[in-house]
Design a protein around this motif. Structure first.
Motif, PDB file in Angstrom:
ATOM      1  N   ALA A   1      16.055  19.416   5.702  1.00 46.99           N
ATOM      2  CA  ALA A   1      17.466  19.021   5.595  1.00 46.99           C
ATOM      3  C   ALA A   1      18.347  19.929   6.457  1.00 46.99           C
ATOM      4  O   ALA A   1      19.286  19.462   7.114  1.00 46.99           O
ATOM      5  CB  ALA A   1      17.918  19.081   4.138  1.00 46.99           C
ATOM      6  N   LEU A   2      18.017  21.215   6.493  1.00 48.38           N
ATOM      7  CA  LEU A   2      18.795  22.165   7.285  1.00 48.38           C
ATOM      8  C   LEU A   2      18.678  21.851   8.780  1.00 48.38           C
ATOM      9  O   LEU A   2      19.662  21.952   9.518  1.00 48.38           O
ATOM     10  CB  LEU A   2      18.318  23.584   6.991  1.00 48.38           C
ATOM     11  N   ARG A   3      17.511  21.462   9.238  1.00 50.54           N
ATOM     12  CA  ARG A   3      17.330  21.095  10.649  1.00 50.54           C
ATOM     13  C   ARG A   3      18.278  19.954  11.025  1.00 50.54           C
ATOM     14  O   ARG A   3      18.923  19.990  12.069  1.00 50.54           O
ATOM     15  CB  ARG A   3      15.887  20.680  10.911  1.00 50.54           C
ATOM     16  N   ARG A   4      18.350  18.955  10.181  1.00 49.06           N
ATOM     17  CA  ARG A   4      19.251  17.824  10.457  1.00 49.06           C
ATOM     18  C   ARG A   4      20.704  18.295  10.491  1.00 49.06           C
ATOM     19  O   ARG A   4      21.471  17.893  11.357  1.00 49.06           O
ATOM     20  CB  ARG A   4      19.069  16.729   9.401  1.00 49.06           C
ATOM     21  N   GLU A   5      21.078  19.164   9.571  1.00 46.55           N
ATOM     22  CA  GLU A   5      22.445  19.685   9.533  1.00 46.55           C
ATOM     23  C   GLU A   5      22.767  20.492  10.790  1.00 46.55           C
ATOM     24  O   GLU A   5      23.857  20.382  11.348  1.00 46.55           O
ATOM     25  CB  GLU A   5      22.646  20.561   8.295  1.00 46.55           C
ATOM     26  N   MET A   6      21.816  21.298  11.264  1.00 42.24           N
ATOM     27  CA  MET A   6      22.051  22.129  12.448  1.00 42.24           C
ATOM     28  C   MET A   6      22.268  21.259  13.688  1.00 42.24           C
ATOM     29  O   MET A   6      23.139  21.534  14.507  1.00 42.24           O
ATOM     30  CB  MET A   6      20.885  23.091  12.672  1.00 42.24           C
ATOM     31  N   VAL A   7      21.458  20.203  13.831  1.00 41.10           N
ATOM     32  CA  VAL A   7      21.629  19.283  14.958  1.00 41.10           C
ATOM     33  C   VAL A   7      22.996  18.606  14.864  1.00 41.10           C
ATOM     34  O   VAL A   7      23.701  18.459  15.857  1.00 41.10           O
ATOM     35  CB  VAL A   7      20.476  18.252  15.007  1.00 41.10           C
ATOM     36  N   ALA A   8      23.381  18.207  13.655  1.00 42.55           N
ATOM     37  CA  ALA A   8      24.685  17.548  13.460  1.00 42.55           C
ATOM     38  C   ALA A   8      25.836  18.482  13.806  1.00 42.55           C
ATOM     39  O   ALA A   8      26.838  18.049  14.395  1.00 42.55           O
ATOM     40  CB  ALA A   8      24.806  17.052  12.020  1.00 42.55           C
ATOM     41  N   ARG A   9      25.709  19.758  13.469  1.00 45.49           N
ATOM     42  CA  ARG A   9      26.771  20.719  13.818  1.00 45.49           C
ATOM     43  C   ARG A   9      26.963  20.793  15.330  1.00 45.49           C
ATOM     44  O   ARG A   9      28.089  20.825  15.817  1.00 45.49           O
ATOM     45  CB  ARG A   9      26.431  22.118  13.283  1.00 45.49           C
ATOM     46  N   ARG A  10      25.863  20.842  16.067  1.00 43.97           N
ATOM     47  CA  ARG A  10      25.971  20.895  17.535  1.00 43.97           C
ATOM     48  C   ARG A  10      26.511  19.583  18.085  1.00 43.97           C
ATOM     49  O   ARG A  10      27.308  19.574  19.017  1.00 43.97           O
ATOM     50  CB  ARG A  10      24.610  21.203  18.158  1.00 43.97           C
ATOM     51  N   ALA A  11      26.054  18.486  17.519  1.00 42.41           N
ATOM     52  CA  ALA A  11      26.497  17.175  17.997  1.00 42.41           C
ATOM     53  C   ALA A  11      27.996  16.994  17.801  1.00 42.41           C
ATOM     54  O   ALA A  11      28.627  16.221  18.533  1.00 42.41           O
ATOM     55  CB  ALA A  11      25.730  16.061  17.289  1.00 42.41           C
TER      56      ALA A  11
ATOM     57  N   VAL B   1      27.934  28.239  15.598  1.00 39.02           N
ATOM     58  CA  VAL B   1      28.022  27.188  14.578  1.00 39.02           C
ATOM     59  C   VAL B   1      26.686  26.996  13.853  1.00 39.02           C
ATOM     60  O   VAL B   1      26.635  26.440  12.770  1.00 39.02           O
ATOM     61  CB  VAL B   1      28.539  25.861  15.197  1.00 39.02           C
ATOM     62  N   ASN B   2      25.593  27.494  14.447  1.00 39.49           N
ATOM     63  CA  ASN B   2      24.267  27.363  13.857  1.00 39.49           C
ATOM     64  C   ASN B   2      23.775  28.653  13.191  1.00 39.49           C
ATOM     65  O   ASN B   2      22.610  28.750  12.816  1.00 39.49           O
ATOM     66  CB  ASN B   2      23.256  26.896  14.893  1.00 39.49           C
ATOM     67  N   ARG B   3      24.673  29.642  13.043  1.00 36.53           N
ATOM     68  CA  ARG B   3      24.312  30.889  12.354  1.00 36.53           C
ATOM     69  C   ARG B   3      24.268  30.619  10.847  1.00 36.53           C
ATOM     70  O   ARG B   3      25.145  29.975  10.290  1.00 36.53           O
ATOM     71  CB  ARG B   3      25.308  32.000  12.664  1.00 36.53           C
ATOM     72  N   LEU B   4      23.233  31.140  10.197  1.00 33.38           N
ATOM     73  CA  LEU B   4      23.022  30.970   8.762  1.00 33.38           C
ATOM     74  C   LEU B   4      22.905  32.334   8.083  1.00 33.38           C
ATOM     75  O   LEU B   4      22.582  33.329   8.736  1.00 33.38           O
ATOM     76  CB  LEU B   4      21.723  30.194   8.519  1.00 33.38           C
ATOM     77  N   GLU B   5      23.121  32.347   6.794  1.00 30.98           N
ATOM     78  CA  GLU B   5      22.914  33.596   6.050  1.00 30.98           C
ATOM     79  C   GLU B   5      21.432  33.978   6.116  1.00 30.98           C
ATOM     80  O   GLU B   5      21.081  35.130   6.329  1.00 30.98           O
ATOM     81  CB  GLU B   5      23.361  33.425   4.606  1.00 30.98           C
ATOM     82  N   SER B   6      20.545  33.000   5.941  1.00 35.91           N
ATOM     83  CA  SER B   6      19.110  33.226   6.045  1.00 35.91           C
ATOM     84  C   SER B   6      18.422  31.890   6.308  1.00 35.91           C
ATOM     85  O   SER B   6      18.860  30.863   5.807  1.00 35.91           O
ATOM     86  CB  SER B   6      18.548  33.817   4.747  1.00 35.91           C
ATOM     87  N   ILE B   7      17.359  31.931   7.089  1.00 39.21           N
ATOM     88  CA  ILE B   7      16.557  30.717   7.269  1.00 39.21           C
ATOM     89  C   ILE B   7      15.427  30.672   6.239  1.00 39.21           C
ATOM     90  O   ILE B   7      14.613  29.772   6.267  1.00 39.21           O
ATOM     91  CB  ILE B   7      15.973  30.587   8.691  1.00 39.21           C
TER      92      ILE B   7
END
Length: 192
Positions: free
Chosen positions: A14-24, A163-169
């Protein structure tokens, strides 16, 4: 334990999809401006390699191809990753602007012929990343296997947008830590 692994796998998917959406969600102008800032950070902060690998930008990743031209003027060779087989480490083929590229099994432009090389620096796209130096890729594990097997290990430099920085992966045992993270906000060397 199995349930925890399945939960983490679903969370990462789910996080992968969110990260792509943030860039898009970035406009073309924002994407280009942020990519240009990342390129400048790479050129100022990193040592000039002999051979470096980069990734053809997909899914609105930072476009760092301008690094190739600048480093090529200094005699540096560029290479692109090649998926040789599933569940194996990547190989790297030399690349120049004249190199013919074809879409590989994942739709990524790839050189289908040419000499294989071992880079001393790899610019890895960051689908997502954390301040501890771990990256979230697309789930294939190719870069983790590659960094774990190359000897000597190349300098691993993640390039991505803030925009793709996270607290932790939520890194797992197979995740390989990066040596540097470069974003539009700066270049960050990670401790040993």
């Amino acid at each position: 334990m199995r349930e925890a692994n399945e939960d983490n796998t679903a969370w990462r998917r789910a996080l992968r999809r969110e990260m792509v959406a943030r860039r898009a969600a970035l406009s073309d102008a924002e994407h280009d401006a942020l990519s240009a800032r990342i390129v400048e950070q790479v050129l100022v902060a990193l040592p000039t390699p002999r051979v470096f690998a980069f990734c053809w930008p997909i899914k609105h990743e930072p476009d760092v191809r301008a690094v190739v031209e600048r480093w090529a003027a200094r005699g540096v060779q560029a290479a692109l990753p090649v998926v040789v087989a599933e569940d194996t480490a990547l190989a790297f083929r030399l690349w120049t602007p004249e190199t013919v590229l074809e879409a590989d099994r994942y739709g990524i432009p790839t050189p289908m012929s040419g000499d294989f090389v071992v880079p001393d620096l790899i610019l890895l796209p960051l689908n997502g990343f954390d301040g501890a130096g771990y990256r979230l890729g697309y789930g294939g594990g190719y870069f983790d296997r590659t960094l774990a097997t190359l000897s000597p290990r190349p300098l691993a430099v993640g390039v991505g947008f803030e925009v793709n920085r996270l607290e932790s992966i939520r890194p797992e045992s197979h995740d390989q830590r990066l040596d540097w993270i470069v974003t539009e906000a700066g270049a960050f060397r990670l401790g040993a």
